[in-house]
Write a protein that holds these residues in place. Structure first.
Motif, mmCIF file in Angstrom:
data_model
loop_
_atom_site.group_PDB
_atom_site.id
_atom_site.type_symbol
_atom_site.label_atom_id
_atom_site.label_comp_id
_atom_site.label_asym_id
_atom_site.label_seq_id
_atom_site.Cartn_x
_atom_site.Cartn_y
_atom_site.Cartn_z
ATOM 1 N N GLY A 174 1.484 -2.548 -8.941
ATOM 2 C CA GLY A 174 1.446 -3.247 -7.662
ATOM 3 C C GLY A 174 2.798 -3.199 -6.950
ATOM 4 N N VAL A 215 4.690 -5.074 -3.739
ATOM 5 C CA VAL A 215 4.472 -6.214 -2.830
ATOM 6 C C VAL A 215 5.492 -6.248 -1.697
ATOM 7 N N LYS A 216 5.107 -6.949 -0.646
ATOM 8 C CA LYS A 216 6.015 -7.135 0.492
ATOM 9 C C LYS A 216 7.048 -8.176 0.096
ATOM 10 N N GLU A 250 0.721 -3.900 -1.090
ATOM 11 C CA GLU A 250 0.389 -4.993 -0.168
ATOM 12 C C GLU A 250 0.505 -4.493 1.275
ATOM 13 N N GLN A 251 -0.422 -4.922 2.089
ATOM 14 C CA GLN A 251 -0.425 -4.507 3.500
ATOM 15 C C GLN A 251 0.936 -4.792 4.144
ATOM 16 N N ALA A 302 3.844 -3.697 3.309
ATOM 17 C CA ALA A 302 4.997 -3.783 2.396
ATOM 18 C C ALA A 302 6.128 -2.825 2.776
ATOM 19 N N ASP A 331 1.290 1.722 6.340
ATOM 20 C CA ASP A 331 0.239 1.627 5.321
ATOM 21 C C ASP A 331 -0.455 2.980 5.164
ATOM 22 N N ALA A 374 -4.632 -6.673 1.385
ATOM 23 C CA ALA A 374 -4.027 -7.692 2.246
ATOM 24 C C ALA A 374 -3.736 -8.959 1.446
ATOM 25 N N ASP A 375 -4.470 -9.152 0.351
ATOM 26 C CA ASP A 375 -4.384 -10.397 -0.412
ATOM 27 C C ASP A 375 -3.364 -10.264 -1.547
ATOM 28 N N LYS A 376 -2.224 -10.937 -1.353
ATOM 29 C CA LYS A 376 -1.125 -10.819 -2.346
ATOM 30 C C LYS A 376 -1.574 -11.300 -3.725
ATOM 31 N N LEU A 402 -3.664 -8.833 -5.482
ATOM 32 C CA LEU A 402 -2.835 -7.709 -5.941
ATOM 33 C C LEU A 402 -2.132 -8.071 -7.263
ATOM 34 N N GLU A 428 6.298 -17.157 -5.033
ATOM 35 C CA GLU A 428 5.735 -16.064 -5.844
ATOM 36 C C GLU A 428 5.561 -16.452 -7.321
#
Ligand code: NAI
Ligand code: PYR
Length: 371
Positions: free
Chosen positions: A4, A6-7, A36-37, A39, A47, A59-61, A64, A81
């Motif tokens: 994964g 992440v942003k 992640e969208q 990121a 993306d 889109a859903d952290k 993910l 987080e």
């Protein structure tokens, strides 16, 4: 392995842990990459560029985090987080745990396998810290020069002076990667530069490569006090790997500096090396003034030059990520003793001595975990 990306959520942190090129490499090795969208947007990667490289965008952290075995990040997780991790999840990122008791507790509670970029070693170097230290060292002079300008609280001097007017004095405490890169920039801009380090070998090296354009001085409290007093721009660049930074510049030394002088404490990510640095600042509000001296203590300096930094960081991290994904983390660490030094937390235990000592908690040697 399912990986994964992440942003980042830290203030002005525009870097991302994996590029589209890195995504393609991991995919070709048989791994799945969830991104992640958005990121990569801060580093200039859409993306679509990740999708073309074979990633799936989410889109859903939380989803993910739930679906992935390893999270590749840039900065240490922040409190929103902490709850997202699950037991046994591998976290491959900068961690800087020694000055971060809450984060350390969160990773232990969640039983995260925390592999910290900054403590991985190769041939007595720190290959995953170095690229960002190169960036931060160079930036330290850039931001320091800016802070010396009158509108930013500085004494109103130009680092290089001009013919007939003397240049500024830059003093760098710690002559490693940050210190050397800061010295390069400061020399290039025409400043007078002094570097202090406790390593005589390092001072010899700096003297050789700068051909007399940098003054090298053995670091001890007497010499630091003498040079801090003369500094227009003081740069903190010391490191004891994985440990809390030593406070080498005392409040008394700071009060001896002329008003409008500037301190850039790059070592802030390990807790800071200057006594009057009492807070971590952000790119949105990077400085404060204490005893008339401008203090800059941003812990993610490279985040501001994200595109350069993301390429430089992922150039160094990708091969390690690939080893962890291909072999599984335990075999990858067994095969590379330098990578094994990156393990800071595992199954609720602290596996890096400097972190255990900083928090006065029990230490479990990595060898015991890998046995
Ligand atoms: N704020 C930020 O955005 C960033 C911060 N950093 C941080 O900058 C710091 C320096 O990193 P590097 O240059 O890569 O480390 P390095 O290991 O290359 O250099 C550290 C130097 O400090 C010297 N040193 C140790 N004790 C000393 C003392 N008492 N007096 C003077 N020198 C001493 C060592 O001999 C070594 O040459 C680290 O805390 C690192 O995490 C790095 C990148 C970004
Ligand atoms: C080294 C580090 O913490 C950074 O590049 O942000």
């Amino acid at each position: 392995m399912i990986i994964g990306v992440v942003k980042e959520i830290k203030n002005n942190e525009n870097r991302v842990g994996l590029t589209p090129a890195g995504t393609e490499t991991l995919k070709k090795a048989g791994h799945a990459v969830l991104v992640e969208q958005g990121a990569g947007v801060g580093s200039g990667f859409s993306d679509e560029s990740y999708i073309t490289a074979g990633a799936q965008i989410l889109a859903d952290k939380k989803a993910l985090f739930d679906q992935t075995e390893m999270i590749i990040k840039v900065k240490e997780p922040l409190s929103p987080e902490y709850q997202l991790f699950h037991e046994g999840q591998i976290l491959f990122t900068y961690l800087h745990l020694a000055p971060e008791p809450e984060l350390t507790r969160a990773l232990l509670e969640k039983k995260v396998t925390g592999i910290a970029y900054e403590t991985i070693e190769r041939n007595h170097t720190l290959p995953l810290l170095s690229p960002m230290s190169e960036v931060a060292g160079r930036m330290a002079v850039q931001v320091g020069a800016h802070c010396l300008e009158k509108p930013f609280g500085g004494k109103g001097i130009l680092l290089g002076g001009v013919p007939g007017v003397e240049p500024a004095q830059v003093v760098i405490v710690g002559g490693g990667i940050v210190g050397t890169n800061a010295a390069k920039m400061a020399v290039g801009m025409g400043a007078r530069v002094t570097v202090l380090d406790t390593s005589a070998d390092r001072l010899v090296y700096l003297d050789d490569i700068f051909g007399g354009r940098v003054t090298t001085v053995m670091s001890n409290s007497y010499n630091i006090a003498g040079w801090v007093k003369k500094a227009d721009l003081l740069i903190g660049a010391v490191l004891l790997p994985g440990e809390k930074a030593p406070k080498l510049v005392s409040e008394e030394m700071v009060t001896s500096m002329e008003p409008g002088s500037v301190i850039v404490d790059v070592a802030i990510d390990q807790g800071g090396s200057v006594e009057t640095i009492d807070r971590v600042t952000t790119h949105s509000d990077p400085t404060y003034v204490k005893h008339g001296v401008v203090h800059y203590s941003v812990a993610n300096m490279p985040g501001a030059v994200a595109r350069t930094s993301t390429f430089a960081l992922t150039n160094a991290t990708l091969d390690y990520a690939l080893q962890i994904a291909n072999k599984g983390w335990k075999d990858a660490l067994r095969a590379d003793a330098g990578l094994a030094k990156g393990l800071n937390t595992y199954a609720g235990k602290i596996t890096f001595k400097g972190v255990a000592e900083a928090h006065k908690l029990a230490f479990t040697p990595v060898e015991e975990v890998l046995a």
